[in-house]
Design a protein around this motif. Structure first.
Motif, short mmCIF file in Angstrom:
data_model
loop_
_atom_site.label_atom_id
_atom_site.label_comp_id
_atom_site.label_asym_id
_atom_site.label_seq_id
_atom_site.Cartn_x
_atom_site.Cartn_y
_atom_site.Cartn_z
N ILE A 175 40.28 54.81 38.01
CA ILE A 175 40.96 54.03 36.98
C ILE A 175 41.86 52.97 37.61
O ILE A 175 41.95 51.83 37.13
CB ILE A 175 41.76 54.95 36.05
CG1 ILE A 175 40.80 55.78 35.20
CG2 ILE A 175 42.69 54.15 35.14
CD1 ILE A 175 41.48 56.83 34.36
N SER A 176 42.54 53.30 38.71
CA SER A 176 43.42 52.32 39.37
C SER A 176 42.60 51.18 39.95
O SER A 176 43.02 50.01 39.90
CB SER A 176 44.25 52.99 40.45
OG SER A 176 43.44 53.54 41.48
N LEU A 177 41.42 51.47 40.50
CA LEU A 177 40.55 50.41 41.02
C LEU A 177 40.01 49.53 39.89
O LEU A 177 39.95 48.29 40.03
CB LEU A 177 39.39 51.01 41.80
CG LEU A 177 39.75 51.63 43.16
CD1 LEU A 177 38.56 52.37 43.75
CD2 LEU A 177 40.25 50.56 44.13
N LEU A 178 39.66 50.14 38.78
CA LEU A 178 39.20 49.36 37.62
C LEU A 178 40.31 48.46 37.10
O LEU A 178 40.06 47.30 36.74
CB LEU A 178 38.70 50.30 36.52
CG LEU A 178 37.36 50.98 36.76
CD1 LEU A 178 37.06 51.98 35.64
CD2 LEU A 178 36.24 49.96 36.87
N ALA A 179 41.53 49.00 37.04
CA ALA A 179 42.66 48.18 36.59
C ALA A 179 42.87 47.00 37.52
O ALA A 179 43.17 45.89 37.06
CB ALA A 179 43.92 49.04 36.51
N PHE A 180 42.73 47.23 38.81
CA PHE A 180 42.86 46.14 39.79
C PHE A 180 41.81 45.06 39.54
O PHE A 180 42.11 43.87 39.49
CB PHE A 180 42.74 46.69 41.20
CG PHE A 180 42.55 45.65 42.25
CD1 PHE A 180 43.57 44.78 42.59
CD2 PHE A 180 41.33 45.53 42.90
CE1 PHE A 180 43.38 43.81 43.56
CE2 PHE A 180 41.13 44.57 43.87
CZ PHE A 180 42.17 43.70 44.21
N LEU A 181 40.56 45.46 39.34
CA LEU A 181 39.48 44.50 39.13
C LEU A 181 39.64 43.75 37.80
O LEU A 181 39.42 42.54 37.73
CB LEU A 181 38.13 45.21 39.17
CG LEU A 181 37.73 45.82 40.52
CD1 LEU A 181 36.46 46.64 40.37
CD2 LEU A 181 37.54 44.73 41.56
N LEU A 182 40.06 44.47 36.77
CA LEU A 182 40.19 43.85 35.44
C LEU A 182 41.41 42.94 35.34
O LEU A 182 41.50 42.13 34.42
CB LEU A 182 40.28 44.94 34.37
CG LEU A 182 38.99 45.73 34.12
CD1 LEU A 182 39.26 46.88 33.17
CD2 LEU A 182 37.89 44.84 33.59
N SER A 183 42.36 43.08 36.27
CA SER A 183 43.57 42.25 36.20
C SER A 183 43.31 40.80 36.57
O SER A 183 44.13 39.93 36.31
CB SER A 183 44.65 42.82 37.13
OG SER A 183 44.25 42.73 38.49
N PHE A 184 42.15 40.53 37.17
CA PHE A 184 41.79 39.15 37.51
C PHE A 184 41.19 38.47 36.28
O PHE A 184 40.21 38.95 35.72
CB PHE A 184 40.78 39.12 38.66
CG PHE A 184 41.37 39.51 39.98
CD1 PHE A 184 41.75 38.55 40.91
CD2 PHE A 184 41.54 40.85 40.29
CE1 PHE A 184 42.29 38.91 42.12
CE2 PHE A 184 42.08 41.22 41.51
CZ PHE A 184 42.47 40.25 42.42
N GLU A 185 41.77 37.34 35.89
CA GLU A 185 41.33 36.69 34.67
C GLU A 185 40.17 35.71 34.91
O GLU A 185 39.28 35.58 34.09
CB GLU A 185 42.50 35.94 34.03
CG GLU A 185 43.61 36.87 33.58
CD GLU A 185 44.68 36.17 32.78
OE1 GLU A 185 44.47 35.00 32.43
OE2 GLU A 185 45.73 36.77 32.52
N LYS A 186 40.21 34.97 36.01
CA LYS A 186 39.22 33.92 36.23
C LYS A 186 38.28 34.22 37.39
O LYS A 186 37.14 33.79 37.40
CB LYS A 186 39.92 32.58 36.48
CG LYS A 186 40.75 32.10 35.30
CD LYS A 186 41.42 30.77 35.62
CE LYS A 186 42.27 30.28 34.44
NZ LYS A 186 42.95 29.00 34.75
N THR A 187 38.76 34.92 38.41
CA THR A 187 37.96 35.18 39.59
C THR A 187 37.93 36.68 39.86
O THR A 187 38.58 37.46 39.18
CB THR A 187 38.51 34.45 40.81
OG1 THR A 187 39.85 34.90 41.06
CG2 THR A 187 38.52 32.94 40.58
#
Length: 229
Positions: free
Chosen positions: A41-53
């Motif tokens: 879940i923490s890795l997914l949150a990290f990936l999803l926090s990027f809006e454009k790239t």
């Protein structure tokens, strides 16, 4: 920024739900399952926090290196109980790369290093505690160079966050029906250890913050790992 806030709120809700499930449903069993869920879940949150790239390979390599550094730093000081650089490294990661990276570094470092110190029902709590220390470091001190303020945060984050979270493990699993007096006794028993850990974290921040942060910032600028907010 709006998306980032939403992701962080959903992330925290999910993490709390996972810990609740581990405490009240699994009763401390299947802690590997809970630990892996926290990491995913923490890795997914990290990936999803990027809006454009999306983060490039260099950024993922840096995160892996920070997790490895935190793990090795904890194990290297095994002979000195509660004197560990791991929290300092997690805080620096959050300060340079943001709250999501801070959480991932703390959670993964705690999980991997516990293969040396011992896995158990306490592992998810240690992961969450160190992760939140890095998470709040990223919120309050992103790109900050105020070393004194960060050292103060390092000390109190151990007393309040790490001690407050990890001792919950003892409360729920060592006492069948804890009373307020028993809860207070557990926290007071752990306080000297947490103070020692807090002092050592502040000391390691004094020694490591500027040299590590300057190198990480140069890498961030050179390879455009994460844009400054």
């Amino acid at each position: 920024m709006q998306r980032k806030r939403i992701v962080n709120i959903c992330f925290l809700i999910l993490i709390f739900a996972i810990l609740w499930y581990g405490i009240f449903i699994l009763k401390g069993e299947d802690y590997y399952l809970i630990s892996m869920a926290i990491i995913i879940i923490s890795l997914l949150a990290f990936l999803l926090s990027f809006e454009k790239t999306r983060p490039n390979a260099a950024m993922l390599t840096v995160i892996a290196s920070l997790c490895a550094l935190g793990t090795v730093a904890r194990i290297a000081f095994f002979f000195l109980p509660q004197v560990k650089p791991i929290a300092a490294i997690v805080i620096i990661a959050g300060c340079v790369f943001g709250s999501e990276v801070g959480f991932v570094t703390g959670a993964v470092s705690a999980f991997v290093s516990n293969f040396y110190f011992g896995q158990g029902a306490w592992t998810p709590f240690q992961m969450f505690a160190l992760g939140m220390i890095g998470f709040f470091a990223g919120i309050f001190f992103r790109n900050s160079r105020n070393r004194i303020a960060i050292m103060i945060y390092g000390f109190f984050s151990i007393i309040i966050i790490y001690g407050g979270v990890v001792d919950i493990n003892t409360i729920f699993y060592a006492v069948e029906k804890p009373t307020w007096s028993e809860v207070a006794a557990i926290y007071m028993t752990g306080l000297p250890l947490n103070i020692t850990f807090g002092i050592s974290t502040a000391a390691f921040l004094f020694l490591l913050y500027r040299p590590i942060m300057s190198r990480l910032e140069r890498m961030n600028k050179k390879y455009r790992l994460i844009d400054k907010e």
